[in-house]
Each structure stands twice: as C-alpha cells, then as structure tokens.
Design a protein around this motif. Structure first.
Motif, mmCIF file in Angstrom:
data_model
loop_
_atom_site.group_PDB
_atom_site.id
_atom_site.type_symbol
_atom_site.label_atom_id
_atom_site.label_comp_id
_atom_site.label_asym_id
_atom_site.label_seq_id
_atom_site.Cartn_x
_atom_site.Cartn_y
_atom_site.Cartn_z
ATOM 1 N N LYS A 27 -1.489 0.607 -2.889
ATOM 2 C CA LYS A 27 -0.895 0.264 -4.196
ATOM 3 C C LYS A 27 -1.332 -1.133 -4.637
ATOM 4 O O LYS A 27 -1.549 -1.398 -5.821
ATOM 5 N N ASN B 281 10.752 -10.508 -6.575
ATOM 6 C CA ASN B 281 11.045 -9.354 -7.441
ATOM 7 C C ASN B 281 11.205 -8.042 -6.678
ATOM 8 O O ASN B 281 11.749 -7.075 -7.204
ATOM 9 N N SER C 6 3.024 -4.925 -6.987
ATOM 10 C CA SER C 6 2.082 -3.807 -7.087
ATOM 11 C C SER C 6 2.586 -2.692 -7.984
ATOM 12 O O SER C 6 1.897 -1.702 -8.199
ATOM 13 N N SER C 7 3.814 -2.832 -8.522
ATOM 14 C CA SER C 7 4.398 -1.719 -9.283
ATOM 15 C C SER C 7 5.404 -2.246 -10.301
ATOM 16 O O SER C 7 5.974 -3.336 -10.124
ATOM 17 N N LYS D 274 22.577 -7.357 -5.226
ATOM 18 C CA LYS D 274 22.170 -8.142 -6.399
ATOM 19 C C LYS D 274 23.189 -9.240 -6.725
ATOM 20 O O LYS D 274 22.815 -10.320 -7.167
ATOM 21 N N ILE E 190 7.986 -3.724 -12.771
ATOM 22 C CA ILE E 190 8.234 -5.032 -13.385
ATOM 23 C C ILE E 190 7.347 -6.104 -12.739
ATOM 24 O O ILE E 190 6.786 -6.961 -13.420
ATOM 25 N N THR F 83 14.923 -0.015 -16.543
ATOM 26 C CA THR F 83 13.575 -0.331 -17.002
ATOM 27 C C THR F 83 12.621 0.759 -16.538
ATOM 28 O O THR F 83 12.672 1.155 -15.360
ATOM 29 N N PRO G 3 18.149 -4.474 -17.695
ATOM 30 C CA PRO G 3 18.837 -3.177 -17.722
ATOM 31 C C PRO G 3 17.910 -2.145 -17.095
ATOM 32 O O PRO G 3 16.854 -2.524 -16.562
ATOM 33 N N ARG H 11 4.278 -3.820 0.403
ATOM 34 C CA ARG H 11 3.950 -3.169 1.676
ATOM 35 C C ARG H 11 2.643 -2.394 1.628
ATOM 36 O O ARG H 11 1.753 -2.608 2.452
ATOM 37 N N SER H 12 2.512 -1.502 0.667
ATOM 38 C CA SER H 12 1.377 -0.575 0.673
ATOM 39 C C SER H 12 0.090 -1.231 0.181
ATOM 40 O O SER H 12 0.003 -1.678 -0.973
ATOM 41 N N TYR I 165 23.750 -1.471 -3.868
ATOM 42 C CA TYR I 165 22.771 -2.137 -4.736
ATOM 43 C C TYR I 165 23.409 -3.328 -5.461
ATOM 44 O O TYR I 165 22.866 -4.434 -5.466
ATOM 45 N N THR J 136 9.993 2.278 -14.867
ATOM 46 C CA THR J 136 9.063 1.909 -13.791
ATOM 47 C C THR J 136 8.970 3.104 -12.829
ATOM 48 O O THR J 136 9.826 3.989 -12.868
ATOM 49 N N ASP K 40 5.869 -6.600 4.650
ATOM 50 C CA ASP K 40 7.217 -6.129 4.356
ATOM 51 C C ASP K 40 8.116 -7.365 4.314
ATOM 52 O O ASP K 40 8.132 -8.149 5.273
ATOM 53 N N VAL K 41 8.851 -7.553 3.230
ATOM 54 C CA VAL K 41 9.697 -8.745 3.115
ATOM 55 C C VAL K 41 10.761 -8.815 4.209
ATOM 56 O O VAL K 41 11.342 -9.870 4.433
HETATM 57 N N1 LIG Z 1 13.575 -0.387 -12.894
HETATM 58 C C1 LIG Z 1 14.838 -0.713 -13.179
HETATM 59 O O1 LIG Z 1 15.559 0.065 -13.829
HETATM 60 C C2 LIG Z 1 15.382 -2.025 -12.764
HETATM 61 C C3 LIG Z 1 14.849 -2.758 -11.727
HETATM 62 N N2 LIG Z 1 15.413 -3.955 -11.363
HETATM 63 C C4 LIG Z 1 14.867 -4.726 -10.253
HETATM 64 O O2 LIG Z 1 13.537 -5.099 -10.548
HETATM 65 C C5 LIG Z 1 12.775 -5.155 -9.358
HETATM 66 C C6 LIG Z 1 11.528 -4.300 -9.496
HETATM 67 O O3 LIG Z 1 11.916 -2.993 -9.773
HETATM 68 P P1 LIG Z 1 10.871 -1.870 -10.241
HETATM 69 O O4 LIG Z 1 9.711 -2.515 -10.865
HETATM 70 O O5 LIG Z 1 11.641 -0.858 -10.969
HETATM 71 O O6 LIG Z 1 10.496 -1.256 -8.808
HETATM 72 P P2 LIG Z 1 9.264 -0.372 -8.278
HETATM 73 O O7 LIG Z 1 9.846 0.563 -7.292
HETATM 74 O O8 LIG Z 1 8.474 0.185 -9.396
HETATM 75 O O9 LIG Z 1 8.410 -1.470 -7.498
HETATM 76 C C7 LIG Z 1 8.959 -2.107 -6.394
HETATM 77 C C8 LIG Z 1 7.961 -3.060 -5.793
HETATM 78 O O10 LIG Z 1 8.522 -3.678 -4.651
HETATM 79 C C9 LIG Z 1 7.707 -3.441 -3.506
HETATM 80 N N3 LIG Z 1 8.530 -3.356 -2.314
HETATM 81 C C10 LIG Z 1 9.511 -2.459 -2.061
HETATM 82 N N4 LIG Z 1 10.017 -2.663 -0.845
HETATM 83 C C11 LIG Z 1 9.343 -3.705 -0.313
HETATM 84 C C12 LIG Z 1 9.427 -4.388 0.940
HETATM 85 N N5 LIG Z 1 10.275 -4.013 1.883
HETATM 86 N N6 LIG Z 1 8.576 -5.421 1.156
HETATM 87 C C13 LIG Z 1 7.705 -5.802 0.208
HETATM 88 N N7 LIG Z 1 7.592 -5.202 -0.978
HETATM 89 C C14 LIG Z 1 8.407 -4.169 -1.240
HETATM 90 C C15 LIG Z 1 6.982 -2.126 -3.854
HETATM 91 O O11 LIG Z 1 5.777 -1.932 -3.141
HETATM 92 P P3 LIG Z 1 5.741 -1.153 -1.728
HETATM 93 O O12 LIG Z 1 6.613 0.034 -1.871
HETATM 94 O O13 LIG Z 1 4.293 -0.830 -1.483
HETATM 95 O O14 LIG Z 1 6.249 -2.132 -0.739
HETATM 96 C C16 LIG Z 1 6.697 -2.365 -5.326
HETATM 97 O O15 LIG Z 1 5.597 -3.218 -5.481
HETATM 98 C C17 LIG Z 1 13.707 -4.710 -8.221
HETATM 99 O O16 LIG Z 1 14.236 -5.840 -7.598
HETATM 100 C C18 LIG Z 1 14.799 -3.950 -8.963
HETATM 101 O O17 LIG Z 1 16.005 -3.971 -8.259
HETATM 102 C C19 LIG Z 1 16.484 -4.464 -12.023
HETATM 103 C C20 LIG Z 1 17.044 -3.786 -13.059
HETATM 104 C C21 LIG Z 1 16.553 -2.511 -13.504
#
Ligand SMILES: NC(=O)C1=CN([C@@H]2O[C@H](COP(=O)(O)OP(=O)(O)OC[C@H]3O[C@@H](n4cnc5c(N)ncnc54)[C@H](OP(=O)(O)O)[C@@H]3O)[C@@H](O)[C@H]2O)C=CC1
Ligand SMILES: CCCCCCCCCCCCCCCC(=O)[C@@H](N)CO
Length: 339
Positions: free
Chosen positions: A73, A118, A46-47, A191, A49, A220, A218, A69-70, A187, A222, A95-96
């Motif tokens: 979103k 992801n 939903s957000s 990972k 990457i 990203t 790296p 979760r949300s 973190y 978001t 929620d995962v």
């Molecule tokens: N952005 C960055 O700089 C980087 C990100 N990454 C990795 O890429 C992935 C995505 O990151 P990014 O796009 O930035 O993150 P965002 O915070 O933008 O999005 C995270 C997503 O995960 C969901 N999420 C979070 N917690 C849970 C949960 N407990 N159960 C189900 N869904 C969940 C959120 O939705 P909701 O909150 O509604 O549950 C949302 O859809 C992550 O694994 C991150 O570690 C890796 C390297 C760099």
C-alpha cells in the motif's frame, strides 16, 4: 432620567471589553507554522485521510514521509503521489504498536518538523458483542500507537528546533472523540484519550516551540470507512448521520490549514464547529475571536447539545420498539398461523 444612548453604548461596550480582555489572556499565542521545505511525517499515510494529507503537503513543497504497515500500500501511495505531483515521498513500513520499529523508521527519516499522527482503526459494534481483542486492538493502535510515535519523534523534534522554526504535532481524532456514540465504546475511548494526551502534551512542549493540534473529522469517505460500513450497527449510522459526511481531500485541507495556523482544535465541517464550541471545556484557544464565540455561545450550544441527545435517545427508543415488534411478529405471528 437615564440617557437611552448610555444604554446602547454600554450594550456595545460590554462585548468590546470582553473581546479586549480575551485578546490579552488567550494562551498560547497564535503562530504560523510553515509547511514548505519542511519535513512532514504522516502515519497511516498510505490510505484515506493520511494519503490525502501526504498528497497535499507534498504539493505544497514539503518533504513528506509516510508510515504504515503494508509495504504494498505504501508503494502504491508513493506511485500515486509521484504521478500527480512529480514528487517522491519517503516510505516506512512499521506497525505503530511496535516501538522499536517506529523508532527505527523515525531515525532513518530524520528530524521531523510536522508530525501528523493519523493512523487509526475502527470497528463499530456494541460492547457486549465486541471481542476484547478488538477493543484492545483499537486502544493499542489509536492510543498506544500515538504514544509510540510521539515518544520516538519528540527528541529529534526538540533538538535544534531553534534554527528550524516552529514544530507541530497533530493528532487525528474524530467527532466520536468529542461525544460518545452508540457502537463506538472502544473507538470513542481511544479518541477521547488522544485529547487528554494532546492537552497535557501542549503544556509540556510549548517551551520547545512545538504546537499541538487535534483534528476532529466526521464520517469521511475512505477505504477504512467502506470497510467499517460492512458491519456497522444501524444506530451507529443513524446517530453519526447528525454530521454530514466529507471527502478525504476536504478533511486533509481543513487539517493542514488548521495545523499551519497552529489551532489546537480543528473542526472539519459546520456541525464540527458547533461540536467544538460546545465541547471547548478547558482546552487552550489561540484565537481570541473564537474564544469570544465560545464564551458567548456556551449556554445556547448546551441547549442544542441536549436537543441532539433528545433526538438520539429517541432513535434508540424507536429502534428498541421496532426490535420488540419484530420478535412479537416472528414468535406470535407464527403461532397464530399454526394455531
Ligand atoms: N474515515 C472516517 O470516517 C474517519 C476517520 N477518522 C480517523 O482518521 C484516521 C484515518 O482514517 P481513514 O483514512 O479513514 O483510514 P484508512 O483505513 O483508510 O487508513 C488507515 C491508515 O492507517 C494505517 N494503519 C492502520 N493500522 C496501522 C498500524 N497498526 N500501524 C501503522 N499504520 C497503520 C493503514 O495502513 P496499513 O493498514 O497498511 O497499516 C492506513 O494507511 C484514523 O485515525 C481514523 O480514526 C476520524 C473520523 C472519521
Ligand atoms: C451542539 C451541537 C452538536 C453538533 C452535532 C453533533 C454531531 C455528532 C456526530 C458524531 C459523528 C461521529 C462520526 C465518527 C466518524 C468516525 O470516526 C468513524 N467513521 C470511524 O472512522
């Protein structure tokens, strides 16, 4: 007298025979994983990457499900994807960390062909400052949540795999999952954990024609990163800047291309390629060309890695000196003024 031609021939023969040897021994064999008309399930879709991945998979003709979760979103993401591609994705609020909820969602969504795990949370902070609850939160969502997802989806993925072609399980790691970074103790641990999971899992599911990938982005751009940046230790930013920042769409493109070509390790930028070669270790390598590069470049990249560490420890040292100076000027500076 030795023939100088012989010297040049053997100079050429050496790498060629290494290439030939590697083309025989690299396992598992590379394979193409189609996306079109297949069920792609993206967690955290939903957000950021994940959303970019859902978007691209949908526009390439996949049936896409997203889970997070949300519900708000999720609805928003669904609308956004519909507006730009005309395609409807299925949404699942769970929620995962809750295995039952995840299993229910997967059962409703139907057998998955390409699972992209992801979801992820990140709070950068020195371990001494960080609450254990926050440590647990990252391990639970990033690592245990990934186990929950895979455990829920794997039985359905294995069943009737023969008729449906090769399957894929891709895990979203981070460059902080290839090297430990200041401020990322929890973190990075979560990972790095994904890597052990992925390496072991690939051996277990290769017989079922399921192919595992690990993506290493790296920083990203978001919503997650914007939130993280609000309270990030300065040193975390300085060290992470060794690798250039990317946009979510670019990372999603690299990830999807890597998944389609069944790469085990998927770097996203040029620093990421160097980092992946330097940390190849005992991970599987499907491309004999990349295997060749790994073998030949190992020594020099170890040297490059040590230079990076030298630079990072330099930054840490400088930061501590400046901190000491700040304390001296506040404590003694004031005393001098008063005296
Ligand atoms: N952005 C960055 O700089 C980087 C990100 N990454 C990795 O890429 C992935 C995505 O990151 P990014 O796009 O930035 O993150 P965002 O915070 O933008 O999005 C995270 C997503 O995960 C969901 N999420 C979070 N917690 C849970 C949960 N407990 N159960 C189900 N869904 C969940 C959120 O939705 P909701 O909150 O509604 O549950 C949302 O859809 C992550 O694994 C991150 O570690 C890796 C390297 C760099
Ligand atoms: C031998 C050659 C070495 C090559 C260069 C190494 C560069 C390493 C930089 C690591 C950056 C880590 C960013 C983490 C991003 C992330 O996951 C957070 N934004 C949380 O989301």
């Amino acid at each position: 007298m030795a023939d100088p031609n012989l010297f040049y021939i053997s100079l050429l023969l050496l790498p060629l025979s290494l290439l030939f040897l590697l083309s025989l021994i690299t396992r598992p064999r590379p394979i193409k994983i189609p996306i079109k008309n297949r069920h792609v399930f993206v967690t955290g879709g939903s957000s950021g990457i994940g959303l970019a991945l859902a978007h691209q998979a949908a526009s390439e003709g996949a049936h896409v499900s997203i889970l997070s979760r949300s519900i708000d979103k999720l609805e928003e993401a669904k609308d956004a994807i519909r507006v730009s591609t005309g395609i409807d994705v299925a949404i699942f609020a769970a929620d995962v960390r809750d295995f039952e909820a995840v299993q229910k969602a997967v059962n409703e969504a139907g057998p998955v062909d390409v699972l992209i795990v992801n979801q992820g949370v990140f709070v950068a902070q020195e371990l001494e400052e960080q609450k254990l609850d926050e440590v647990r939160f990252m391990i639970d969502v990033n690592l245990m949540g990934s186990f929950n997802m895979i455990k829920a989806a794997l039985p359905g993925m294995k069943r009737s795999r023969k008729d449906r072609g090769p399957g894929s399980i891709a895990l979203m790691s981070s460059q902080a999952g290839q090297v430990g970074i200041y401020g990322y103790t929890a973190y990075s641990a979560s990972k790095f954990g994904l890597r052990g999971l992925a390496e072991a899992l690939q051996q277990e599911v290769i017989g079922d024609n399921i192919h595992v990938s690990l993506v290493f982005p790296p920083d990203t751009e978001t919503p997650g990163l914007a939130e993280e940046n609000k309270r990030k230790p300065q040193l975390t930013s300085i060290i992470a800047a060794s690798s250039g920042a990317m946009k979510a769409d670019e990372v999603a493109k690299k990830a999807l291309d890597g998944i389609k070509s069944s790469s085990f390790i998927i770097p996203c930028n040029s620093e990421g390629i160097l980092l992946s070669i330097a940390t190849a270790g005992l991970s599987p390598q499907r491309s004999y060309l990349m295997a060749f590069v790994e073998v030949v470049a190992a020594g020099i990249l170890r040297l490059a890695a040590l230079c990076f560490q030298w630079n990072w420890y330099g930054s840490i040292e400088k930061w501590h000196m400046q901190k000491k100076e700040r304390i001296w000027t506040t404590v003694y500076g004031k005393r001098v003024v008063r005296g």
